[in-house]
Design a protein around this motif. Structure first.
Motif, PDB file in Angstrom:
ATOM      1  N   UNK A 217       0.839  -1.199   0.000  1.00 29.95           N
ATOM      2  CA  UNK A 217       0.000   0.000   0.000  1.00 29.95           C
ATOM      3  C   UNK A 217       0.876   1.252   0.000  1.00 29.95           C
ATOM      4  N   UNK A 218       0.406   2.286  -0.688  1.00 25.81           N
ATOM      5  CA  UNK A 218       1.099   3.571  -0.720  1.00 25.81           C
ATOM      6  C   UNK A 218       0.148   4.628  -0.176  1.00 25.81           C
ATOM      7  N   UNK A 219       0.565   5.228   0.935  1.00 23.50           N
ATOM      8  CA  UNK A 219      -0.209   6.292   1.579  1.00 23.50           C
ATOM      9  C   UNK A 219       0.494   7.613   1.307  1.00 23.50           C
TER      10      UNK A 219
ATOM     11  N   UNK B 183      -4.731   8.287 -11.460  1.00 22.70           N
ATOM     12  CA  UNK B 183      -3.532   8.092 -12.271  1.00 22.70           C
ATOM     13  C   UNK B 183      -2.309   7.843 -11.389  1.00 22.70           C
ATOM     14  N   UNK B 184      -2.247   8.522 -10.257  1.00 20.35           N
ATOM     15  CA  UNK B 184      -1.142   8.334  -9.332  1.00 20.35           C
ATOM     16  C   UNK B 184      -1.127   6.914  -8.782  1.00 20.35           C
ATOM     17  N   UNK B 185      -2.308   6.362  -8.512  1.00 23.32           N
ATOM     18  CA  UNK B 185      -2.400   4.970  -8.101  1.00 23.32           C
ATOM     19  C   UNK B 185      -2.258   4.692  -6.634  1.00 23.32           C
ATOM     20  N   UNK B 186      -2.412   5.704  -5.777  1.00 24.45           N
ATOM     21  CA  UNK B 186      -2.217   5.508  -4.345  1.00 24.45           C
ATOM     22  C   UNK B 186      -3.356   4.705  -3.730  1.00 24.45           C
ATOM     23  N   UNK B 187      -3.050   4.061  -2.608  1.00 22.44           N
ATOM     24  CA  UNK B 187      -4.094   3.406  -1.819  1.00 22.44           C
ATOM     25  C   UNK B 187      -4.960   4.443  -1.125  1.00 22.44           C
ATOM     26  N   UNK B 188      -4.304   5.454  -0.588  1.00 22.58           N
ATOM     27  CA  UNK B 188      -5.009   6.510   0.134  1.00 22.58           C
ATOM     28  C   UNK B 188      -4.181   7.780   0.093  1.00 22.58           C
TER      29      UNK B 188
ATOM     30  N   UNK C  26      -8.114  -0.186  -2.595  1.00 24.63           N
ATOM     31  CA  UNK C  26      -7.567  -0.432  -1.253  1.00 24.63           C
ATOM     32  C   UNK C  26      -8.581  -1.145  -0.380  1.00 24.63           C
ATOM     33  N   UNK C  27      -9.857  -0.784  -0.501  1.00 30.75           N
ATOM     34  CA  UNK C  27     -10.896  -1.492   0.238  1.00 30.75           C
ATOM     35  C   UNK C  27     -10.984  -2.946  -0.219  1.00 30.75           C
ATOM     36  N   UNK C  28     -10.918  -3.161  -1.518  1.00 32.23           N
ATOM     37  CA  UNK C  28     -11.032  -4.521  -2.048  1.00 32.23           C
ATOM     38  C   UNK C  28      -9.883  -5.401  -1.586  1.00 32.23           C
ATOM     39  N   UNK C  29      -8.692  -4.822  -1.480  1.00 33.07           N
ATOM     40  CA  UNK C  29      -7.501  -5.606  -1.119  1.00 33.07           C
ATOM     41  C   UNK C  29      -7.349  -5.831   0.374  1.00 33.07           C
ATOM     42  N   UNK C  30      -7.889  -4.928   1.173  1.00 34.97           N
ATOM     43  CA  UNK C  30      -7.559  -4.917   2.596  1.00 34.97           C
ATOM     44  C   UNK C  30      -8.588  -5.573   3.485  1.00 34.97           C
ATOM     45  N   UNK C  31      -9.690  -5.966   2.927  1.00 35.99           N
ATOM     46  CA  UNK C  31     -10.729  -6.505   3.793  1.00 35.99           C
ATOM     47  C   UNK C  31     -11.457  -5.378   4.478  1.00 35.99           C
ATOM     48  N   UNK C  32     -11.817  -5.580   5.726  1.00 33.78           N
ATOM     49  CA  UNK C  32     -12.632  -4.601   6.426  1.00 33.78           C
ATOM     50  C   UNK C  32     -11.743  -3.592   7.152  1.00 33.78           C
TER      51      UNK C  32
END
Length: 439
Positions: free
Chosen positions: A228-230, A246-251, A275-281
């Motif tokens: 993840x990239x914050x 375009x940047x592609x960040x998680x958050x 990021x929601x899809x990858x991280x679960x809840x």
């Protein structure tokens, strides 16, 4: 007493200006267009009409403007006279959410939560991610050594509870050796990233010397690997064009009191659907009723039912937010998008900093940070000047407002600054050099 406009005055203390300072003479058509366009908006910031102040500190917090003032006045009037103003204020909140989503090219407004500031946005996502991903001993996160302290502390706070390693990429010592502050890309981070790296925390635009880091390149390599990239984009939003997709960040977290000219006390957090899809809840560290989608109208909580958080960034939002702040945000963000224009703001700020950089070079004053336009912020110049001597000279004698940081004197421009501000500041620098202040 009515003051003459700043552009018509010589520097404070009535010393003459120098005709060799930056001028529109010879500027191309685009620079002339931008200069004329933004001169028309200078009156919106009354502080620019004060002959005793030369405001060059927009990266810290710009002076307020009449667009924001009108929005706050209306809010105050509604609070005084409307029997139930909250419904309209909530509509304004959603208007602001949509406008800010446009400003950063988010997928939709629901990817944004309003926060108190950048730190709350960063910390909320970090804590939620750590819980959802099960950070533990052996995992690591990668940060730069010159990252903003609030980003660093968010991750350091997890070390004791999770055992995660915080890896610091050394850039400061390299800059000292090379005599140059560089922007960072994946090549700089690669030696510190391994199979146990869970996240990278980085600013898209650094607050110290205005380096524009290659966050998009970092995301392109690391996000497919599940890292993840914050991003902290506080020095980016409202200053230069930004596309978080375009940047592609998680958050990405940011305050609204810098480029978007709002009062302090309001920020935003963008969380990508991916990021929601990858991280679960992603469970927010502080849960209140505004985060819950199955909240009953009766406000009675059924403790036997599972809590259903909103399936997007809104789960990080608090019920009692700064509604006056989002009223200001709606007004100024619309003005920024539809009147100033993000591309024009970016181009104009590059023109101002470019003019200052050229004049400093002629004076023998080094500008710290990247030279290439794509690697430097539009609005920031850090001058390699001794703060102990130049600081009091600039602030006390000339009324300049700037920031002293570890690298020198940070000068930063906003949409309200003018070519005349650059002329005036350059003359102040010339006089300092003539008086023997060390360069």
């Amino acid at each position: 007493m009515v003051s003459r406009p700043l552009a018509s005055r010589t520097p404070h203390n009535s010393e003459p200006t120098n005709s060799s300072s930056p001028s529109r003479d010879g500027a191309d058509d685009e620079e002339n267009r931008l200069t004329q366009k933004f001169a028309a908006f200078r009156y919106l910031v009354p502080l620019t009409q004060n002959p005793d102040v030369l405001f060059l500190n927009a990266a810290s917090a710009p002076p307020s403007n009449l667009v924001v003032h009108e929005a706050i006045t209306k809010y105050s009037s509604d609070a005084l006279y409307a029997a139930d103003p909250h419904a309209a204020w909530r509509e304004t909140r959603e208007e602001a959410r949509g406008l800010i989503a446009r400003c950063i090219n988010a997928e939709n407004p629901r990817t944004l939560a309003f926060t108190r500031d950048t730190t709350e946005g960063l910390g909320g996502f970090v804590r939620a991610l750590a819980g959802a991903a099960g950070f533990g001993k052996g995992d690591n996160v990668v940060l730069l050594d010159n990252e903003h302290p609030n980003m660093v502390f968010c991750w350091l706070a997890l070390r004791e509870s999770t055992g995660i390693e915080v890896r610091i990429v050394p850039t400061v010592e390299r800059a000292r050796r090379e005599g140059r502050v560089r922007a960072v890309g994946m090549e700089t981070l690669r030696p510190y990233v391994d199979a146990r790296t869970r996240a990278v925390g980085i600013s898209s635009v650094s607050f110290d010397a205005g380096q524009v880091h290659d966050v998009q390149g970092i995301c392109a390599e690391l996000r497919p690997r599940g890292v993840h990239v914050l991003a902290d984009v506080s020095q980016h939003v409202g200053i230069a064009r930004l596309d978080v997709r375009e940047m592609g960040v998680s958050a990405a977290a940011f305050s609204l009191h810098k480029g978007l000219n709002c009062p302090t006390g309001v920020g935003a957090l963008y969380v990508s659907p991916r990021a929601f899809a990858e991280s679960g809840d992603l469970v927010p560290p502080v849960v209140n009723m505004a985060a819950v989608g199955n909240m009953r109208e009766s406000l009675l909580v059924d403790v036997d039912q599972p809590v259903q958080y909103f399936p997007d960034a809104r789960r990080f939002e608090h019920q009692n937010m700064s509604l006056v702040g989002v009223a200001a945000a709606a007004a100024f963000t619309r003005f920024y998008l539809e009147v100033l224009g993000p591309g024009d703001v970016e181009g104009y700020l590059y023109y101002l900093t470019g003019s200052l950089r050229r004049e400093c070079e002629a004076l023998g004053i080094r500008v710290v940070g990247p030279v290439e336009r794509r690697e430097r912020a539009p609005h920031i110049c850090v001058l390699d000047l001794d703060a102990e001597t130049w600081g009091p000279y600039l602030a006390g004698f000339w009324g300049a407002r700037f920031t002293v940081n570890r690298l020198g004197i940070r000068v930063s421009f906003g949409f309200f600054n003018s070519v005349e501000d650059v002329r005036r500041f350059v003359r102040v620098l010339e006089l300092g050099v003539e008086r023997g202040l060390r360069v």
